[in-house]
Design an enzyme around this catalytic site. Structure first.
Site, PDB file in Angstrom:
ATOM      1  N   ASP A  29       0.702  -8.689  -4.306  1.00 49.90           N
ATOM      2  CA  ASP A  29       1.692 -10.154  -4.006  1.00 49.90           C
ATOM      3  C   ASP A  29       2.197 -10.262  -2.778  1.00 49.90           C
ATOM      4  O   ASP A  29       2.971 -11.210  -3.467  1.00 49.90           O
ATOM      5  CB  ASP A  29       2.834  -9.837  -5.193  1.00 49.90           C
ATOM      6  CG  ASP A  29       2.318  -9.816  -7.052  1.00 49.90           C
ATOM      7  OD1 ASP A  29       1.549 -11.012  -7.325  1.00 49.90           O
ATOM      8  OD2 ASP A  29       2.496  -9.184  -7.879  1.00 49.90           O
ATOM      9  N   GLU A  49       2.198 -14.007  -1.508  1.00 44.81           N
ATOM     10  CA  GLU A  49       2.644 -15.039  -2.872  1.00 44.81           C
ATOM     11  C   GLU A  49       4.031 -14.965  -2.642  1.00 44.81           C
ATOM     12  O   GLU A  49       4.773 -15.976  -2.344  1.00 44.81           O
ATOM     13  CB  GLU A  49       2.349 -15.104  -4.033  1.00 44.81           C
ATOM     14  CG  GLU A  49       2.601 -16.004  -4.542  1.00 44.81           C
ATOM     15  CD  GLU A  49       2.470 -15.503  -6.386  1.00 44.81           C
ATOM     16  OE1 GLU A  49       3.057 -16.182  -7.236  1.00 44.81           O
ATOM     17  OE2 GLU A  49       2.102 -14.220  -6.867  1.00 44.81           O
ATOM     18  N   ASP A  50       4.518 -13.184  -2.771  1.00 40.46           N
ATOM     19  CA  ASP A  50       6.198 -13.819  -2.281  1.00 40.46           C
ATOM     20  C   ASP A  50       6.714 -13.433  -1.229  1.00 40.46           C
ATOM     21  O   ASP A  50       8.188 -13.112  -1.637  1.00 40.46           O
ATOM     22  CB  ASP A  50       6.473 -12.198  -3.550  1.00 40.46           C
ATOM     23  CG  ASP A  50       5.725 -12.331  -5.032  1.00 40.46           C
ATOM     24  OD1 ASP A  50       5.631 -13.548  -5.503  1.00 40.46           O
ATOM     25  OD2 ASP A  50       5.505 -12.033  -6.031  1.00 40.46           O
ATOM     26  N   ASP A  78      -3.307  -6.217 -12.997  1.00 37.53           N
ATOM     27  CA  ASP A  78      -1.223  -6.777 -13.082  1.00 37.53           C
ATOM     28  C   ASP A  78      -1.588  -7.292 -14.825  1.00 37.53           C
ATOM     29  O   ASP A  78      -0.386  -7.463 -15.071  1.00 37.53           O
ATOM     30  CB  ASP A  78      -1.761  -8.098 -12.453  1.00 37.53           C
ATOM     31  CG  ASP A  78      -0.759  -8.897 -11.849  1.00 37.53           C
ATOM     32  OD1 ASP A  78       0.073  -8.133 -11.871  1.00 37.53           O
ATOM     33  OD2 ASP A  78      -0.736 -10.160 -11.594  1.00 37.53           O
TER      34      ASP A  78
END
Length: 735
Positions: free
Chosen positions: A87, A90-91, A154
């Site tokens: 992640d 993306e984050d 996930d």
């Protein structure tokens, strides 16, 4: 947060990280641990200001996903690092794909990039994106299969920690999980994860059902343990005498599969007899594995009577997921059928870890792996532009969950096909050219129709001819995505060729009627003949279903639009005969649902306003009952991909044709007046018309067949229920 709370949380994060290193299925080298440590530190920095809905620090999520990847799936250090970083890009704007590549190398960066693409898919705002998103997600298999595997891990952790989400969000994620992620886990051979995903999916889609079965399972656990002890006691001396190194375990059936059985068989929890399986796992070197499996089989069947129809030998012919085992169903203690699974430790690892263990045990074999072969076939289907997204996802899902059969070519080559496959599917699996030129087929030396269902062990020979072309009926015979995709492509190409000729024919015919073939006249004709596209128009002219008389009608209606308008108000419009059955006559005014064509209460949806004759489907809403949508409704893709379990088949039928013929079979104990009782029950049921009745008796046991005509399935069910109440009747079934 107070300093004390921060300190406590940091200690928990450090503890979770150490556990990750301990539980790894692979032996981690010093370099592996350095890579994982570096990935952990980057993830810790990237997520330092983030918290989950539950309030805990976000970093616990990537650590948990990495644990699943490391222990339950058993992937390598590269995958563990990618899971920790999944992640990050993306984050966090501070990290890019290039940063990940610079820090961790090209492989980790490629996997993280694939995972980032998948995560960003659901945020697209296109109308009806979800099915197309699944297609794009599966395309990442081409980059690296580990992308999908980490995505499944996930999703598993998200499902395990959904309690703090809103109920509607829980249901959406759970539906999507049951729809695509559980079948994917199944196909990659991650059976344990598939089972957990299904159970968690049921927990949030049908919580009352889930909790009810869970409680009953807890209550019956002691009984299950006692049963396994009783079973083991009978065979343990014989196994020990042979000097085998083994253990016997009980495996409870998943809540989801018990639920499926309850629904399918129409029984209660207590009536589901195989709520668990017994598993015998033995130690062996590779050379003696098969020999020892059959030795254990022999010992088990010496003590317990086997069901000969339920032997499954996946050691001689492993499943295409790599699964190997012997499955036997025997009559166990207390006269109960029990499934016994015989596996070596290696086979057990493959069953539990799937792709990773299969890869580990490949031992330098250069032959194309079954999973690689599956991915190649999948890639071919994914890249076919002929199938729309919803059809693709539906077909893909069917192929994921399908059971396998094994058939032979005339030369003795073994081919794996989904259960229900036909000679046409076999032909296309051999080669596209063979499929396209299929004239007929021989199964075990006997000519069979192309719709013939193949069975394991069949030898299939395909007869070809250069003059043969696929026709529309082939779509009724083919079941695999590959065969259907190729047939549709061929039909589409043929339709285009006919349409090109039709366009020229139409141009000539219109010229005689003093009309130019241009965009305006084409649009007018498409509307006049109730078609969808200009291709449909040209195609129908090409095959002659739109003839001179119809074109003259169009010309006269064009010359006097006002008169045509008045006439259309007074009389029904002429409808072109339709080879594709797209157009439906005005008589088709009654909606029916499901395979049984039941008449149910419904509402027409306002988003697409379907009218009688439109291709439609039913959608079971929570508060408004069944809502009917057009198949090309803007919301159709979304409804199909997110809530497939609520979709109902629906179609318009002619309301003047409301009777259906069916046959009922009865059996029981013969007694005086039984036939009279049966005929009385049938005649007292309104809306049931008996056409014929026949009975046979054999030593006090009777069997009978009744042909009846009913108005709908509800009436038939009522009749069957009433027949079951007659004294002496044992079984009543619909043929």
């Amino acid at each position: 947060m107070t300093e004390e709370a921060i300190e406590k949380e940091n200690a928990e994060i450090a503890k979770a990280y150490k556990e990750l290193l301990k539980v790894s299925y692979r032996t981690l080298t010093k370099e592996d641990k350095t890579l994982i440590r570096q990935a952990f530190e980057v993830a810790l920095d990237a997520h330092k200001d983030q918290r989950r809905k539950s309030g805990e620090a976000y970093i616990f999520h990537p650590i948990a996903v990495a644990k699943i990847v490391a222990s339950e799936i058993g992937l390598d250090a590269t995958s563990i690092a990618a899971a920790l970083l999944h992640d990050v890009v993306e984050d966090n704007e501070d990290y890019t794909k290039d940063d990940i590549e610079r820090l961790f190398g090209e492989t980790v960066a490629r996997i993280v990039d694939g995972l980032t693409k998948i995560s960003s898919l659901s945020k697209e705002t296109d109308v009806s994106t979800q099915a197309e998103n699944f297609r794009k997600m599966l395309l990442t298999l081409n980059d690296d299969v580990r992308v999908i595997i980490i995505k499944i891990a996930d999703r598993l952790h998200n499902m395990q920690t959904m309690d703090s989400m809103r109920p509607d969000k829980q249901e959406k994620i759970a539906s999507e999980t049951l729809y695509i992620y559980a079948p994917l886990a199944h196909r990659i051979g991650l059976y344990n994860i598939k089972t957990e995903l299904e159970d968690l999916g049921l927990k949030y889609t049908e919580p009352e059902v889930y909790n009810d079965i869970l409680e009953k399972q807890k209550e019956s656990k002691a009984e299950q343990d006692d049963y396994i002890k009783a079973f083991s006691k009978v065979i343990v001396d014989s196994l020990d005498k042979e000097g085998l190194n083994y253990e016997i375990k009980g495996r409870p059936k998943s809540i989801y599969s018990i639920r499926k059985k309850i629904v399918k068989q129409g029984v209660d929890f207590d009536e589901v007899y195989d709520k668990f399986a017994v598993r015998i796992i033995y130690k062996s070197d590779l050379k003696n594995e098969k020999f020892l499996a059959w030795k254990i089989y022999s010992i088990v069947t010496d003590h317990f009577i086997p069901n000969p129809t339920r032997l499954r030998d996946w050691i001689s012919s492993p499943k295409s997921t790599g699964y190997e085992a012997l499955h036997i169903t025997v009559m166990g203690p207390k006269n109960r059928w029990v499934e016994v699974q015989v596996r070596s430790e290696r086979m057990n690892e493959i069953a539990e870890k799937g792709y990773a263990a299969h890869y580990k045990y490949k031992q330098g074999n250069n032959n194309e792996d079954a999973l690689d072969s599956w991915i190649n076939k999948l890639q071919e289907a994914l890249e076919s532009n002929e199938t729309n997204a919803v059809d693709f996802v539906e077909q893909f899902k069917l192929n994921l969950y399908s059971k396998e059969i094994f058939v032979f070519s005339p030369k003795g080559d073994l081919k794996s096909l989904p259960k229900g496959a036909t000679p046409l599917d076999f032909a296309f699996s051999v080669h596209t050219e063979v499929g396209m030129k299929t004239k007929g087929a021989k199964v075990n030396g006997r000519l069979v129709p192309l719709s013939h269902e193949l069975n394991s062990g069949d030898q299939v020979e395909i007869l070809t001819s250069d003059t043969i072309k696929p026709n529309r009926n082939w779509l009724d015979y083919a079941t695999t995505a590959r065969a259907r995709s190729k047939i549709k492509s061929s039909l589409k190409a043929e339709k285009k060729d006919v349409a090109e000729d039709g366009k020229e024919i139409l141009r000539r015919k219109l010229k005689q009627l003093k009309i130019n073939l241009d965009e305006k006249s084409v649009n007018e004709m498409v509307n006049h003949f109730k078609l969808k596209t200009s291709l449909d128009l040209f195609y129908r002219v090409g095959i002659g279903t739109i003839d001179n008389k119809m074109l003259k009608d169009y010309a006269s209606s064009r010359s006097n639009m006002f008169m045509s308008y008045i006439k259309n108000k007074i009389r029904k419009p002429t409808v072109a005969p339709d080879l594709d059955k797209d157009e439906i006559t005005s008589k088709y005014d009654q909606l029916v649902f499901g395979k049984e064509e039941e008449k149910l209460d419904y509402k027409l949806s306002t988003c697409c306003n379907p009218i009688p004759g439109d291709p439609v489907f039913g959608f079971l809403t929570i508060n408004d009952g069944i809502k009917v949508h057009k198949k090309n409704c803007p919301n159709a893709l979304s409804l199909h991909s997110n809530y497939a379990y609520r979709i109902m088949q629906a179609k318009w039928i002619d309301s003047t044709q409301q009777e259906f013929a069916t046959q009922i079979k009865l059996s029981g104990i013969d007694n005086l007046g039984l036939v009279n009782n049966i005929t009385q029950v049938i005649s007292s049921n309104m809306h049931v018309n008996m056409k014929s009745i026949s009975f046979e008796t054999d030593d006090g046991v009777f069997s009978g067949k009744i042909n009846v005509v009913v108005t709908n399935n509800t009436m038939l069910k009522k009749l069957i229920d009433n027949l079951k109440k007659i004294n002496g009747i044992d079984k009543v079934t619909r043929v």
